[in-house]
Design a protein around this motif. Structure first.
Motif, mmCIF file in Angstrom:
data_model
loop_
_atom_site.group_PDB
_atom_site.id
_atom_site.type_symbol
_atom_site.label_atom_id
_atom_site.label_comp_id
_atom_site.label_asym_id
_atom_site.label_seq_id
_atom_site.Cartn_x
_atom_site.Cartn_y
_atom_site.Cartn_z
ATOM 1 N N PHE A 394 20.096 5.883 -24.359
ATOM 2 C CA PHE A 394 18.646 5.992 -24.496
ATOM 3 C C PHE A 394 18.312 6.636 -25.844
ATOM 4 C CE2 PHE A 394 17.544 5.994 -19.676
ATOM 5 C CZ PHE A 394 18.163 4.769 -19.569
ATOM 6 N N SER A 395 17.815 5.811 -26.745
ATOM 7 C CA SER A 395 17.434 6.254 -28.074
ATOM 8 C C SER A 395 16.475 5.220 -28.634
ATOM 9 C CB SER A 395 18.670 6.386 -28.976
ATOM 10 O OG SER A 395 18.308 6.620 -30.313
ATOM 11 N N THR A 396 15.464 5.656 -29.377
ATOM 12 C CA THR A 396 14.513 4.682 -29.903
ATOM 13 C C THR A 396 13.752 5.222 -31.101
ATOM 14 O OG1 THR A 396 12.736 3.146 -29.287
ATOM 15 C CG2 THR A 396 12.575 5.395 -28.436
ATOM 16 N N ALA A 397 13.346 4.302 -31.965
ATOM 17 C CA ALA A 397 12.337 4.551 -32.984
ATOM 18 C C ALA A 397 11.066 3.846 -32.513
ATOM 19 C CB ALA A 397 12.783 4.023 -34.340
ATOM 20 N N VAL A 398 9.905 4.425 -32.791
ATOM 21 C CA VAL A 398 8.645 3.895 -32.261
ATOM 22 C C VAL A 398 7.722 3.552 -33.423
ATOM 23 C CG1 VAL A 398 6.731 4.287 -30.683
ATOM 24 C CG2 VAL A 398 8.942 5.393 -30.248
ATOM 25 N N TYR A 399 7.238 2.316 -33.427
ATOM 26 C CA TYR A 399 6.330 1.841 -34.465
ATOM 27 C C TYR A 399 4.992 1.458 -33.837
ATOM 28 C CZ TYR A 399 10.397 1.316 -37.569
ATOM 29 O OH TYR A 399 11.508 1.555 -38.331
ATOM 30 N N ARG A 400 3.917 1.695 -34.576
ATOM 31 C CA ARG A 400 2.608 1.159 -34.175
ATOM 32 C C ARG A 400 2.568 -0.309 -34.588
ATOM 33 N NH1 ARG A 400 -1.129 5.144 -32.823
ATOM 34 N NH2 ARG A 400 -0.530 7.274 -33.414
ATOM 35 N N ALA A 401 2.328 -1.182 -33.615
ATOM 36 C CA ALA A 401 2.335 -2.620 -33.897
ATOM 37 C C ALA A 401 1.479 -3.336 -32.863
ATOM 38 C CB ALA A 401 3.753 -3.167 -33.882
ATOM 39 N N THR A 402 0.693 -4.299 -33.309
ATOM 40 C CA THR A 402 -0.189 -5.040 -32.407
ATOM 41 C C THR A 402 0.328 -6.432 -32.082
ATOM 42 O OG1 THR A 402 -1.486 -5.797 -34.309
ATOM 43 C CG2 THR A 402 -2.221 -3.780 -33.209
ATOM 44 N N ALA A 403 1.324 -6.892 -32.813
ATOM 45 C CA ALA A 403 1.859 -8.250 -32.600
ATOM 46 C C ALA A 403 3.369 -8.180 -32.434
ATOM 47 C CB ALA A 403 1.484 -9.156 -33.763
ATOM 48 N N PHE A 404 3.929 -9.259 -31.857
ATOM 49 C CA PHE A 404 5.379 -9.317 -31.679
ATOM 50 C C PHE A 404 5.812 -10.778 -31.628
ATOM 51 C CE2 PHE A 404 9.225 -9.500 -28.996
ATOM 52 C CZ PHE A 404 10.044 -8.626 -29.701
ATOM 53 N N VAL A 405 6.644 -11.177 -32.579
ATOM 54 C CA VAL A 405 7.243 -12.510 -32.602
ATOM 55 C C VAL A 405 8.749 -12.296 -32.710
ATOM 56 C CG1 VAL A 405 7.312 -14.769 -33.687
ATOM 57 C CG2 VAL A 405 5.198 -13.419 -33.748
ATOM 58 N N GLY A 406 9.415 -12.230 -31.571
ATOM 59 C CA GLY A 406 10.821 -11.864 -31.540
ATOM 60 C C GLY A 406 11.726 -12.814 -32.278
ATOM 61 N N GLU A 407 11.358 -14.114 -32.319
ATOM 62 C CA GLU A 407 12.240 -15.101 -32.938
ATOM 63 C C GLU A 407 12.438 -14.864 -34.431
ATOM 64 O OE1 GLU A 407 9.730 -15.626 -31.037
ATOM 65 O OE2 GLU A 407 10.298 -16.899 -29.331
ATOM 66 N N ARG A 408 11.594 -14.018 -35.044
ATOM 67 C CA ARG A 408 11.693 -13.791 -36.489
ATOM 68 C C ARG A 408 12.619 -12.626 -36.830
ATOM 69 N NH1 ARG A 408 5.341 -14.119 -37.738
ATOM 70 N NH2 ARG A 408 5.604 -11.875 -37.437
ATOM 71 N N PHE A 409 13.347 -12.118 -35.835
ATOM 72 C CA PHE A 409 14.157 -10.929 -36.085
ATOM 73 C C PHE A 409 15.260 -11.170 -37.107
ATOM 74 C CE2 PHE A 409 16.946 -13.075 -33.176
ATOM 75 C CZ PHE A 409 18.221 -12.591 -33.442
ATOM 76 N N HIS A 410 15.718 -12.416 -37.248
ATOM 77 C CA HIS A 410 16.812 -12.721 -38.175
ATOM 78 C C HIS A 410 16.503 -12.223 -39.585
ATOM 79 C CE1 HIS A 410 19.103 -15.406 -35.469
ATOM 80 N NE2 HIS A 410 17.915 -15.709 -34.974
ATOM 81 N N SER A 411 15.263 -12.415 -40.015
ATOM 82 C CA SER A 411 14.918 -12.080 -41.404
ATOM 83 C C SER A 411 14.907 -10.582 -41.660
ATOM 84 C CB SER A 411 13.541 -12.668 -41.750
ATOM 85 O OG SER A 411 12.530 -12.118 -40.896
ATOM 86 N N GLY A 412 14.922 -9.769 -40.616
ATOM 87 C CA GLY A 412 14.888 -8.328 -40.796
ATOM 88 C C GLY A 412 16.221 -7.645 -40.641
ATOM 89 N N LEU A 413 17.269 -8.405 -40.324
ATOM 90 C CA LEU A 413 18.587 -7.803 -40.136
ATOM 91 C C LEU A 413 19.276 -7.568 -41.475
ATOM 92 C CD1 LEU A 413 20.278 -9.610 -37.089
ATOM 93 C CD2 LEU A 413 19.529 -7.237 -37.240
ATOM 94 N N PRO A 414 19.913 -6.426 -41.657
ATOM 95 C CA PRO A 414 20.695 -6.197 -42.885
ATOM 96 C C PRO A 414 21.801 -7.239 -43.014
ATOM 97 C CG PRO A 414 20.356 -4.140 -41.685
ATOM 98 C CD PRO A 414 19.893 -5.239 -40.791
ATOM 99 N N ASP A 415 22.188 -7.539 -44.239
ATOM 100 C CA ASP A 415 23.180 -8.580 -44.490
ATOM 101 C C ASP A 415 24.548 -8.253 -43.900
ATOM 102 O OD1 ASP A 415 21.261 -10.001 -45.847
ATOM 103 O OD2 ASP A 415 21.825 -9.190 -47.817
ATOM 104 N N ASN A 416 24.859 -6.961 -43.751
ATOM 105 C CA ASN A 416 26.199 -6.596 -43.272
ATOM 106 C C ASN A 416 26.349 -6.701 -41.763
ATOM 107 O OD1 ASN A 416 24.445 -4.334 -42.920
ATOM 108 N ND2 ASN A 416 26.236 -3.032 -42.628
ATOM 109 N N LEU A 417 25.257 -7.004 -41.058
ATOM 110 C CA LEU A 417 25.315 -7.133 -39.600
ATOM 111 C C LEU A 417 25.399 -8.606 -39.220
ATOM 112 C CD1 LEU A 417 22.683 -4.485 -38.381
ATOM 113 C CD2 LEU A 417 25.148 -4.223 -38.696
ATOM 114 N N LYS A 418 26.468 -8.986 -38.561
ATOM 115 C CA LYS A 418 26.661 -10.362 -38.113
ATOM 116 C C LYS A 418 26.251 -10.483 -36.652
ATOM 117 C CE LYS A 418 30.513 -11.222 -41.280
ATOM 118 N NZ LYS A 418 31.938 -11.652 -41.388
#
Length: 718
Positions: A394-418
């Motif tokens: 149980f650990s989390t960072a919390v962001y204020r956000a009004t929208a969520f499009v999960g399929e776009r997560f690829h573009s936010g991953l660091p290059d070293n994470l496969k």
């Protein structure tokens, strides 16, 4: 069941307490929905014969008038050995039902025969389905994929935390079964002795209870439960000495004449049985009404199965159940401590515990069934991962956000994470995935040797609070790029606001605190732990130091909790569990972070600050004397005081500590019971070499033996 099968063919789970009619429900499925061969699989041979007999006669369905009289009984086949050829499966062409044990059709059956078996059956029923995660059962379910499958169990949760899959379509709570009269009440009869004397005390109490029941004309039997054959042999000898006239029998896996002894028990020729475990799941003998627990259960699932043997309603000469156990056993797990407390109401507590566990299991299964794999083909080097086995910390960072499009997560991953595997939850804005990273090993220049690290990410959008939670086992970053990728615009909650996560926690005691020191060239950060925490709190009030991160423990909503937070924007706990449990925890954290009423300064000001003392504070008034924290952390019903050389004990809550006098190096107090009656006076003396030492100074009326090893003190208790 009919509604579920009309919509989908995924396995369905029915949760029913032992003794509430699981087999009759199977019979109803046969009568109402299936007219082709059903395969019924049970774990044990004894249960196979018992189940087959009920199917042959349609059980209670005829007796209670559910079936018309002209409905013929089903043709039932019993598979007694493993089939070797397809010819051995011809029985399915002539039977409505085939009953088998998992041993006869488990992992050892050739794939060709397993496929032929699955093609002949129109439905599969699995009894005692909490065994399903085992290899042999998994092999069977894989072969029957697509065949309508119904799983029955009283305990869908397992001690090893493996998941009993299958959508829970019906959950009959233990409390409802008790309310509806399926179970006899349970009376708990505790003994409290040292472990060395426990077997004799439990056996004497159990035999005494059985004799009382028999004298009242009740047709009762006694079962003594042990954890091993060696222990059972010792307990059997005790019962033979105490009650040889009741013909005790010892039954275990190595008993050569186990069936003869079991027959003697069923006929009433033997009134006491000593066994390892519980004579197999599904074993039905309503006369079992006295349970002697010589070795405590460590699992709620096993305990519920065991107790279920003793609570069934059957016949006029069957009374209430009695359970005898030693509450002086210090090895009882925390989860079961309430059950083994003096005066514990087993009827209430068992219902509460089983309902909570079953409810959590149903939530997890429903969550997983609503999750779909987004990378079915994945990368060529991907490994096979099961979402059933994911247990995030149980650990989390919390962001204020009004929208969520999960399929776009690829573009936010660091290059070293496969990316290795990714799942999306269809019923909530939740995405979770597993990544892999590789780094150079520092102790060698060999390029082929690399460290490999796996990380689990869970992203959840809290629509109601407009918050995005990013939980990851990778703590190298708070992943702001990932937040922006899925939310478009995301603002991290950080700074002093993070300390709101400590709100609503009672008796908060900080264990670690880090402070930033401004204006210091050689020291910009300091970490304090243990006894130095109070010093750090003092420093944070100065202009050149600010709180950076804190962690501690306390109590919230009646349960002990741990919490930590950092001004950088992370909140964490020591807890670990399922993804639904993590999401519920995150939402509680988010609610606090947005609560403007929580006063951060008052939280810190009211933190408990233990400190060492070298003298008693004579200039301060003594308000009260507390029992040590080690005792307050335990169930008060499990602590007792007894008179020396007497068997009578009284629970700790019947006594009070009364202040008498105070000097610089000693504190006089009395032990009071009832209406202020002193039973002893004591002195808490401060010795600079030995610390605190308690000695008895005077006896009042009668000597008292304290069944507690030590007494400690701190300035908060004075």
């Amino acid at each position: 069941m009919g509604a579920h099968w009309s919509l989908e063919r995924t396995p369905a789970t029915i949760v029913m307490p032992t003794g509430t009619g699981k087999t009759e429900t199977m019979l109803a499925v046969l009568a109402a929905y299936v007219h082709e061969p059903i395969l019924v699989v049970v774990p044990w041979d004894a249960l196979r014969g018992q189940t087959a007999i009920k199917f042959i006669t349609f059980g209670l369905l005829r007796a209670i008038g559910v079936l018309p009289t002209d409905v013929p009984n089903p043709v039932v086949g019993i598979m007694k050995k493993r089939p070797k050829t397809k010819a051995d499966l011809l029985m399915f062409e002539h039977c409505n039902v085939v009953v088998a044990t998992i041993g006869s059709i488990g992992a050892g059956l050739p794939a060709e025969l397993m496929e032929s078996l699955a093609s002949r059956c129109k439905a599969l029923i699995l009894d005692e389905a909490h065994h399903v995660p085992a290899t042999s059962w998994t092999h069977l379910k894989e072969a029957f994929r697509g065949v309508p499958t119904l799983q029955f169990t009283a305990t869908p949760f397992r001690r090893d935390t493996q998941l009993v899959d299958g959508k829970v379509i019906f959950n009959y709570p233990l409390g409802a079964a008790q309310r509806d009269g399926y179970f006899k009440p349970i009376r708990f009869e505790p003994v409290q002795v040292s472990p060395l004397d426990a077997d004799l005390a439990i056996a004497e109490s159990a035999v005494r209870q059985l004799r009382n029941d028999l004298e009242q004309g009740l047709d009762h039997l006694l079962m003594a439960r042990c954890s091993s054959i060696v222990r059972a042999t010792i307990v059997a000898a005790l019962n033979q000495e105490l009650a040889g006239d009741l013909s005790p029998v010892l039954i275990h896996s190595e008993s050569e004449d186990a069936q003869l002894r079991l027959a003697a028990l069923k006929k009433g020729a033997a009134k006491i049985v000593i066994c390892v475990g519980m004579l197999g799941e599904g074993f039905d003998l309503p006369q079992l009404k006295v349970a002697a627990i010589h070795d405590m259960h460590r699992s709620l699932a096993i305990l519920l199965q065991f107790v279920g043997r003793f609570t069934r309603v059957a016949g006029d000469r069957i009374g209430d159940a009695t359970v005898i156990a030693n509450i002086g056993d210090k090895n009882v797990s925390d989860a079961l401590e309430r059950l083994y407390s003096e005066d514990a109401d087993w009827n209430l507590i068992l219902s509460e515990m089983s309902s909570t566990a079953a409810r959590d299991h149903a939530k997890l299964v429903a969550f997983l069934h609503a999750s779909r794999r987004l990378d079915e083909h994945g990368q060529s080097d991907s490994i096979i991962l099961s979402p059933h086995l994911l247990k995030p910390t149980f650990s989390t960072a919390v962001y204020r956000a009004t929208a969520f499009v999960g399929e776009r997560f690829h573009s936010g991953l660091p290059d070293n994470l496969k990316l290795q595997a990714v799942w999306q939850h269809d019923h909530s804005p939740t995405l979770y995935f597993v990544t892999r990273s590789e780094s150079r090993v520092r102790w060698t220049n060999t390029k082929g040797v690399q460290d490999r690290e796996w990380a689990l990410f869970v992203l959840h959008h809290d629509v109601e609070r407009a918050l995005l939670y990013i939980s990851s086992t990778n703590h190298d970053s708070l992943f702001p790029e990932l937040a922006e990728a899925v939310a478009g615009e995301a603002v991290l909650i950080k700074g002093e606001q993070m300390f709101r996560s400590l709100g609503h926690i009672n008796r908060l005691m900080l264990q670690n605190i880090g402070v930033k020191k401004h204006g210091r060239r050689n020291l910009s950060f300091a970490m304090y732990t243990g006894g130095d925490v109070d010093e750090a709190l003092g420093l944070t009030e100065r202009h050149n130091s600010v709180k950076n991160n804190v962690s501690g423990t306390g109590w919230e909503e009646g349960a002990r909790v741990s919490v930590g937070c950092s001004v950088k924007g992370r909140v964490w706990s020591r807890d670990q569990g399922s993804i639904p449990a993590l999401l519920a925890w995150c939402q509680r954290v988010g609610t606090k972070l947005l609560d403007d009423i929580i006063d951060i300064e008052s939280i810190i000001a009211n933190v408990l600050l233990p400190s060492e003392i070298d003298a008693f504070p004579e200039d301060k008034a003594v308000l009260a004397i507390e029992w040590p924290a080690e005792l307050l952390g335990k169930s008060e019903d499990r602590l007792a005081l007894s008179q020396v050389d007497q068997d009578d004990t009284q629970p700790l809550y019947m006594f009070e500590l009364l202040f008498v006098s105070l000097s610089s190096n000693s504190l006089q107090f009395a032990l009071v019971v009832g209406e202020g009656v002193r039973v002893g006076e004591f002195e808490l003396r401060l010795d600079t070499q030995l610390g605190f030492k308690v000695q008895q100074t005077r006896l009042c009326s009668q000597s008292v033996q304290i069944l507690i090893s030590s007494i400690s003190s701190h300035d908060q208790g004075l």
